[in-house]
Design a protein around this motif. Structure first.
Motif, PDB file in Angstrom:
ATOM      1  N   PRO A  53      24.150  23.462  28.336  1.00 13.29           N
ATOM      2  CA  PRO A  53      23.749  24.344  29.396  1.00 13.29           C
ATOM      3  C   PRO A  53      24.514  24.387  30.639  1.00 13.29           C
ATOM      4  N   THR A  54      24.272  25.502  31.387  1.00  9.29           N
ATOM      5  CA  THR A  54      24.920  25.731  32.701  1.00  9.29           C
ATOM      6  C   THR A  54      23.813  25.479  33.633  1.00  9.29           C
ATOM      7  N   PHE A  55      23.758  24.508  34.364  1.00  8.45           N
ATOM      8  CA  PHE A  55      22.684  23.962  35.348  1.00  8.45           C
ATOM      9  C   PHE A  55      23.127  24.409  36.828  1.00  8.45           C
ATOM     10  N   ARG A  56      21.919  25.032  37.444  1.00  7.22           N
ATOM     11  CA  ARG A  56      21.929  25.231  38.860  1.00  7.22           C
ATOM     12  C   ARG A  56      21.622  24.280  39.556  1.00  7.22           C
ATOM     13  N   TYR A  57      22.307  24.029  40.892  1.00  8.88           N
ATOM     14  CA  TYR A  57      22.189  23.043  41.745  1.00  8.88           C
ATOM     15  C   TYR A  57      21.812  23.370  43.108  1.00  8.88           C
ATOM     16  N   GLN A  58      20.848  22.655  43.858  1.00  9.82           N
ATOM     17  CA  GLN A  58      20.608  22.910  45.315  1.00  9.82           C
ATOM     18  C   GLN A  58      21.901  22.429  46.110  1.00  9.82           C
ATOM     19  N   PRO A  59      22.101  22.989  47.151  1.00 10.23           N
ATOM     20  CA  PRO A  59      22.989  22.600  47.987  1.00 10.23           C
ATOM     21  C   PRO A  59      22.687  21.002  48.653  1.00 10.23           C
ATOM     22  N   ALA A  60      23.799  20.205  48.628  1.00 12.74           N
ATOM     23  CA  ALA A  60      23.250  18.854  48.814  1.00 12.74           C
ATOM     24  C   ALA A  60      23.786  18.620  50.353  1.00 12.74           C
ATOM     25  N   ASN A  61      23.006  17.714  50.860  1.00 14.27           N
ATOM     26  CA  ASN A  61      23.260  17.049  52.141  1.00 14.27           C
ATOM     27  C   ASN A  61      24.530  16.325  52.076  1.00 14.27           C
ATOM     28  N   LYS A  62      25.268  15.930  53.066  1.00 14.58           N
ATOM     29  CA  LYS A  62      26.307  15.047  52.928  1.00 14.58           C
ATOM     30  C   LYS A  62      26.046  13.675  52.658  1.00 14.58           C
ATOM     31  N   GLY A  63      26.693  13.243  51.558  1.00 16.96           N
ATOM     32  CA  GLY A  63      26.455  11.916  51.089  1.00 16.96           C
ATOM     33  C   GLY A  63      25.414  11.829  50.181  1.00 16.96           C
ATOM     34  N   LYS A  64      24.829  12.890  49.820  1.00 18.10           N
ATOM     35  CA  LYS A  64      23.471  12.979  48.928  1.00 18.10           C
ATOM     36  C   LYS A  64      23.796  13.672  47.489  1.00 18.10           C
ATOM     37  N   ALA A  65      23.519  13.361  46.540  1.00 17.16           N
ATOM     38  CA  ALA A  65      23.790  13.724  45.119  1.00 17.16           C
ATOM     39  C   ALA A  65      23.088  15.064  44.981  1.00 17.16           C
ATOM     40  N   PRO A  66      23.531  16.172  44.511  1.00 15.19           N
ATOM     41  CA  PRO A  66      22.912  17.467  44.397  1.00 15.19           C
ATOM     42  C   PRO A  66      21.636  17.380  43.556  1.00 15.19           C
ATOM     43  N   LEU A  67      20.641  17.937  43.509  1.00 12.69           N
ATOM     44  CA  LEU A  67      19.494  18.021  42.868  1.00 12.69           C
ATOM     45  C   LEU A  67      19.425  19.579  41.906  1.00 12.69           C
ATOM     46  N   LEU A  68      18.808  19.585  40.799  1.00 14.34           N
ATOM     47  CA  LEU A  68      18.816  20.819  40.235  1.00 14.34           C
ATOM     48  C   LEU A  68      17.725  21.613  40.620  1.00 14.34           C
ATOM     49  N   THR A  69      18.006  22.775  40.455  1.00 18.87           N
ATOM     50  CA  THR A  69      17.185  23.906  40.905  1.00 18.87           C
ATOM     51  C   THR A  69      16.154  24.038  39.896  1.00 18.87           C
ATOM     52  N   LEU A  70      14.885  23.989  40.186  1.00 22.89           N
ATOM     53  CA  LEU A  70      14.009  24.046  39.378  1.00 22.89           C
ATOM     54  C   LEU A  70      13.123  25.363  39.202  1.00 22.89           C
ATOM     55  N   GLY A  71      13.422  26.054  40.181  1.00 23.18           N
ATOM     56  CA  GLY A  71      12.881  27.480  40.149  1.00 23.18           C
ATOM     57  C   GLY A  71      13.329  28.466  39.168  1.00 23.18           C
ATOM     58  N   GLY A 120      13.257  17.246  48.915  1.00 21.69           N
ATOM     59  CA  GLY A 120      14.197  16.856  50.030  1.00 21.69           C
ATOM     60  C   GLY A 120      14.911  15.667  49.561  1.00 21.69           C
ATOM     61  N   ASP A 121      15.653  14.878  50.629  1.00 24.10           N
ATOM     62  CA  ASP A 121      16.104  13.652  50.275  1.00 24.10           C
ATOM     63  C   ASP A 121      15.170  12.633  50.037  1.00 24.10           C
ATOM     64  N   TYR A 122      13.741  12.604  50.456  1.00 21.76           N
ATOM     65  CA  TYR A 122      13.105  11.591  50.558  1.00 21.76           C
ATOM     66  C   TYR A 122      11.540  12.060  49.607  1.00 21.76           C
ATOM     67  N   ARG A 123      12.116  12.793  48.675  1.00 23.92           N
ATOM     68  CA  ARG A 123      10.938  13.331  47.624  1.00 23.92           C
ATOM     69  C   ARG A 123      10.133  12.067  47.047  1.00 23.92           C
ATOM     70  N   TRP A 124      10.996  10.915  46.795  1.00 23.41           N
ATOM     71  CA  TRP A 124      10.475   9.801  45.854  1.00 23.41           C
ATOM     72  C   TRP A 124       9.325   9.015  47.142  1.00 23.41           C
ATOM     73  N   ASP A 125       9.387   9.130  48.348  1.00 22.70           N
ATOM     74  CA  ASP A 125       8.615   8.648  49.270  1.00 22.70           C
ATOM     75  C   ASP A 125       7.172   8.797  49.106  1.00 22.70           C
ATOM     76  N   THR A 126       6.330   8.314  49.445  1.00 24.17           N
ATOM     77  CA  THR A 126       4.898   8.599  49.554  1.00 24.17           C
ATOM     78  C   THR A 126       4.692   9.310  50.928  1.00 24.17           C
ATOM     79  N   LEU A 127       3.819  10.054  51.257  1.00 18.53           N
ATOM     80  CA  LEU A 127       3.740  10.763  52.629  1.00 18.53           C
ATOM     81  C   LEU A 127       3.467   9.663  53.620  1.00 18.53           C
TER      82      LEU A 127
END
Length: 349
Positions: free
Chosen positions: A4-22, A171-178
């Protein structure tokens, strides 16, 4: 053809891009139709799931009609059709290209269900096939893992009612708890928290939840800072009291022919009583040599305290002729060592 052709979100510098889920615009009609059916309470609009053999046969026919190789298992799997939900009838490949978020949510719940179920119904078999195809792509597999982590965090929140247990979720810290994000002393995370405070997210989104949690924690900080300051002042006062109460001894100042020498102050330390220890040595079942006994006593007494510095020597003209001092050749007896240790103890008490 099978990937499939995946869609990705714009990535911050030094960060891996994340899939667009919408969902894409192509998926909107299916979403709206599903929403309308739920509003009507129409559950009979979905056709029953087809058997795995029938789904496989239809997929091979699609591959042939597109000029593909029906002997390619991954290609055939990509043309399997969904047998449930609002996208029923669409292929697996289409699903990953148009609504990854819905797919990963379905697969996360399916994995949890498979931990306790061995059902081979057409519906479960169709979900198994979707998991086999989608999780072959690392980015999709990572999203499924993240959805499971989110679900586990929500379970912890439901038990504790502490929103700090929820994951940031974006975002970049989505795995963190609040709580972990807010309490972090990492400069980048602290900057991220300040950035979130300035945002005006849409109500009910994960960003809105994170921002409300952060602002709520900020309101708690004045009282927390006051408590911390009081504890720090108490600790400092206790440390100062302990420092001033420590016993010290100072050697006197000595003067010789106009030359003054001052010795350094030394702190005395408590010494354990020597008499019981010596008594046990003298009445030991195993006889000790004189050398062993002396070593034991020297270990008990410890190193001697620092002596005052020697006074300045007079000039060569005033010094008397040098004579060698006699060296004692008699070995110290055990009874004399015991008496010496007792004298030391009496002097120190």
């Amino acid at each position: 053809m099978e990937k499939p052709t995946f869609r990705y979100q714009p990535a911050n510098k030094g960060k891996a891009p994340l899939l667009t889920l919408g969902a894409t615009q192509a998926a909107r009609p299916f979403i709206e139709a599903g929403h309308a059916a739920r509003q009507r309470g129409d559950r009979a609009s979905s056709a029953p799931a087809k058997k795995p053999e029938e789904v496989e046969k239809e997929a091979r026919a699609r591959v042939v009609s597109e000029g593909g190789d029906p002997g390619n298992p991954t290609l055939v799997l990509s043309r399997h059709s969904i047998q449930f939900g609002q996208y029923q009838g669409q292929t697996f490949k289409w699903l990953l290209e148009n609504d990854v978020g819905w797919t990963t949510d379905v697969l996360a719940r399916h994995q949890k269900e498979r931990e306790t179920s061995v059902s081979q119904s057409p519906l479960m078999s169709n979900k198994d096939a979707l998991a086999q195809y989608a999780c072959a792509y690392p980015d999709v597999k990572e999203e499924v893992r993240f959805h499971r982590a989110q679900a586990e965090a929500r379970e912890r929140y439901n038990e504790s009612r502490d929103k700090g247990e929820l994951l940031v979720g974006f975002g970049d810290y989505r795995w963190d708890t609040l709580k972990g994000l807010y309490d972090s002393i990492d400069p980048e995370r602290m900057s991220y928290v300040n950035w979130l405070k300035r945002k005006t997210p849409r109500h009910g989104t994960t960003m809105d939840t994170a921002r409300k949690y952060i602002l709520g924690r900020d309101k708690e900080q004045p009282a927390r800072r006051a408590t911390t300051a009081t504890s720090a002042a108490t600790s400092a006062a206790a440390a100062a009291t302990a420092a001033t109460s420590a016993p010290t001894t100072s050697a006197p100042t000595t003067s010789t022919r106009g030359t003054t020498t001052t010795t350094t102050s030394t702190t005395t330390s408590a010494r354990k009583p020597a008499a019981p220890f010596l008594k046990s040595l003298l009445h030991s079942r195993r006889p000790m040599t004189s050398g062993e006994l002396q070593a034991k006593v020297h270990k008990l007494v410890g190193k001697p305290a620092a002596r005052p510095a020697a006074p300045a020597l007079p000039s060569a003209r005033d010094r008397p002729p040098w004579r060698p001092s006699p060296t004692p050749s008699v070995e110290v007896k055990d009874e004399e060592l015991v008496q010496a240790a007792s004298d030391i103890e009496m002097a120190g008490s």
